[in-house]
Design a protein around this motif. Structure first.
Motif, PDB file in Angstrom:
ATOM      1  N   ALA A   1      67.973 -28.603  70.714  1.00  0.00           N
ATOM      2  CA  ALA A   1      69.323 -29.089  70.448  1.00  0.00           C
ATOM      3  C   ALA A   1      69.293 -30.568  70.031  1.00  0.00           C
ATOM      4  CB  ALA A   1      70.208 -28.896  71.684  1.00  0.00           C
ATOM      5  N   THR A   2      68.487 -31.373  70.727  1.00  0.00           N
ATOM      6  CA  THR A   2      68.389 -32.797  70.392  1.00  0.00           C
ATOM      7  C   THR A   2      67.747 -32.989  69.030  1.00  0.00           C
ATOM      8  OG1 THR A   2      68.185 -33.316  72.741  1.00  0.00           O
ATOM      9  CG2 THR A   2      67.526 -35.027  71.179  1.00  0.00           C
TER      10      THR A   2
ATOM     11  N   PHE B   1      68.328 -34.280  63.115  1.00  0.00           N
ATOM     12  CA  PHE B   1      68.236 -33.904  61.705  1.00  0.00           C
ATOM     13  C   PHE B   1      69.607 -33.874  61.053  1.00  0.00           C
ATOM     14  CE2 PHE B   1      64.118 -32.195  60.042  1.00  0.00           C
ATOM     15  CZ  PHE B   1      63.328 -32.882  60.954  1.00  0.00           C
ATOM     16  N   GLU B   2      70.610 -33.410  61.778  1.00  0.00           N
ATOM     17  CA  GLU B   2      71.955 -33.359  61.222  1.00  0.00           C
ATOM     18  C   GLU B   2      72.480 -34.766  60.921  1.00  0.00           C
ATOM     19  OE1 GLU B   2      76.299 -31.277  62.185  1.00  0.00           O
ATOM     20  OE2 GLU B   2      74.659 -31.156  63.625  1.00  0.00           O
TER      21      GLU B   2
ATOM     22  N   ILE C   1      70.231 -36.186  57.778  1.00  0.00           N
ATOM     23  CA  ILE C   1      69.885 -35.216  56.743  1.00  0.00           C
ATOM     24  C   ILE C   1      69.861 -35.845  55.347  1.00  0.00           C
ATOM     25  CG2 ILE C   1      72.273 -34.446  56.397  1.00  0.00           C
ATOM     26  CD1 ILE C   1      71.137 -31.612  56.036  1.00  0.00           C
ATOM     27  N   LYS C   2      70.650 -36.904  55.135  1.00  0.00           N
ATOM     28  CA  LYS C   2      70.680 -37.532  53.808  1.00  0.00           C
ATOM     29  C   LYS C   2      69.357 -38.187  53.441  1.00  0.00           C
ATOM     30  CE  LYS C   2      75.663 -38.420  53.709  1.00  0.00           C
ATOM     31  NZ  LYS C   2      76.724 -39.457  53.586  1.00  0.00           N
ATOM     32  N   ASP C   3      68.517 -38.461  54.439  1.00  0.00           N
ATOM     33  CA  ASP C   3      67.234 -39.103  54.166  1.00  0.00           C
ATOM     34  C   ASP C   3      66.164 -38.106  53.725  1.00  0.00           C
ATOM     35  OD1 ASP C   3      68.370 -41.517  54.963  1.00  0.00           O
ATOM     36  OD2 ASP C   3      67.732 -41.259  57.045  1.00  0.00           O
ATOM     37  N   ILE C   4      66.361 -36.831  54.008  1.00  0.00           N
ATOM     38  CA  ILE C   4      65.357 -35.813  53.681  1.00  0.00           C
ATOM     39  C   ILE C   4      65.436 -35.493  52.193  1.00  0.00           C
ATOM     40  CG2 ILE C   4      64.534 -33.483  54.172  1.00  0.00           C
ATOM     41  CD1 ILE C   4      65.781 -33.735  56.942  1.00  0.00           C
TER      42      ILE C   4
ATOM     43  N   ILE D   1      65.960 -24.788  59.837  1.00  0.00           N
ATOM     44  CA  ILE D   1      64.772 -24.569  60.666  1.00  0.00           C
ATOM     45  C   ILE D   1      64.947 -25.205  62.033  1.00  0.00           C
ATOM     46  CG2 ILE D   1      62.340 -25.195  60.911  1.00  0.00           C
ATOM     47  CD1 ILE D   1      62.095 -24.829  57.865  1.00  0.00           C
ATOM     48  N   SER D   2      65.472 -26.420  62.068  1.00  0.00           N
ATOM     49  CA  SER D   2      65.650 -27.107  63.350  1.00  0.00           C
ATOM     50  C   SER D   2      66.645 -26.372  64.244  1.00  0.00           C
ATOM     51  CB  SER D   2      66.124 -28.540  63.106  1.00  0.00           C
ATOM     52  OG  SER D   2      67.443 -28.574  62.570  1.00  0.00           O
ATOM     53  N   ARG D   3      67.589 -25.682  63.630  1.00  0.00           N
ATOM     54  CA  ARG D   3      68.617 -24.989  64.409  1.00  0.00           C
ATOM     55  C   ARG D   3      68.185 -23.593  64.848  1.00  0.00           C
ATOM     56  NH1 ARG D   3      73.837 -26.239  60.494  1.00  0.00           N
ATOM     57  NH2 ARG D   3      74.351 -28.331  61.295  1.00  0.00           N
ATOM     58  N   THR D   4      67.367 -22.914  64.039  1.00  0.00           N
ATOM     59  CA  THR D   4      67.110 -21.493  64.273  1.00  0.00           C
ATOM     60  C   THR D   4      65.664 -21.172  64.623  1.00  0.00           C
ATOM     61  OG1 THR D   4      66.679 -21.077  61.918  1.00  0.00           O
ATOM     62  CG2 THR D   4      68.964 -20.914  62.673  1.00  0.00           C
TER      63      THR D   4
END
Length: 273
Positions: A129-130, A135-136, A139-142, A160-163
């Motif tokens: 979760a953290t 990442f959320e 996310i603009k940096d990725i 990927i980070s969420r699921t």
């Protein structure tokens, strides 16, 4: 009596009269009380030299300031990628003429907020979760650089980070030597992971971010390793910046080249003072 008083006044006026002397930068006067030398520069229309220490916040301002005040006596010192500090001494010594060195401009490359966020969380293990929340928020940096066809997109990394789901398979293999009865035990651990609602996403070994290490500086593409482990039946996720020291070194070198190419013939030395 009046004649004696007039004579004393004349002597006092002579003692307090400002004098010019070629060895001193400002006019002075001998003050009767204690017979000391009194600096009178503060009574002039303007100082006899510049005494100013300026801290600038970006390379362009540093360049503009140096170009405005530079003379044949001006120099710039820079102390390398670790200090990241550029110091212009605009009234520095010359080979045959020492100077005061009191007009200084300093620029210390400030770390950007974006780089600070990624660097502070580098190699820091988080729960899912953290990790997904980090990442959320960033996310603009990725980014997915051109020329790297397998680079995951920002949307892919967020999903990927969420699921991400991972399971650990552990197998043991035992062997016994008949000649001495020694038991050999082999332990094998394998972690399998899948991501996406139907497990369709490939989990990458690394992804990329595009950030400006220095505030107001150039952006750089930085490779980032993606890592996950199962610890005490819980999924731990983290990332590892690839050679962040080299990123800062390259960013510093870029700033140095920009400044050196923009300040004309003002010499630049790798040193600190």
């Amino acid at each position: 009596m009046q004649e004696a008083i007039s004579h004393l006044v004349t002597l006092a006026q002579a003692l307090g009269k400002p004098q010019d002397h070629h060895a001193l930068p400002a006019p002075f006067a001998l003050v009767p009380q204690g017979v000391k030398v009194q600096d009178l520069e503060g009574m002039l229309r303007a100082p006899t030299r510049i005494r100013q220490a300026v801290t600038v916040l970006d390379a362009d301002t540093f360049i503009a300031y140096v170009n405005r005040f530079a003379s044949t006596a001006s120099v710039v010192f820079c102390d390398g990628p670790e200090g990241r500090t550029f110091r212009a001494v605009l009234d520095y010594h010359q080979p045959e003429q020492p100077s005061w060195g009191q007009h200084v401009a300093v620029y210390q490359c400030p770390i950007s907020i974006e780089w600070g966020r990624w660097k502070s969380s580098d190699r820091k293990r988080m729960d899912q979760a953290t990790f997904a929340e980090f990442f959320e928020e960033n996310i603009k940096d990725i980014t997915a650089p051109e020329g790297i066809p397998d680079a995951p997109s920002a949307a892919d990394m967020l999903e990927i980070s969420r699921t991400l789901e991972a399971k650990k398979n552990i197998s043991f293999r035992q062997g016994t030597r008949l000649d001495n009865g020694q038991v050999q035990l082999t332990y094998n651990e394998q972690i399998d992971g899948q991501a996406g609602e139907t497990g369709q996403l490939r989990i990458p070994e690394q992804f990329y971010i595009g950030v400006k290490p220095f505030l107001g500086g150039d952006a750089f593409c930085v490779a980032v390793r993606f890592r996950y482990r199962i610890q005490e039946a819980r999924l731990a996720m983290w990332f590892e910046l690839v050679r962040p020291d080299k990123v800062l070194e390259e960013a510093y070198t870029t700033v140095r080249a920009k400044i050196q190419g923009s300040i004309g013939e003002v010499p630049m030395y790798e040193a600190s003072i």
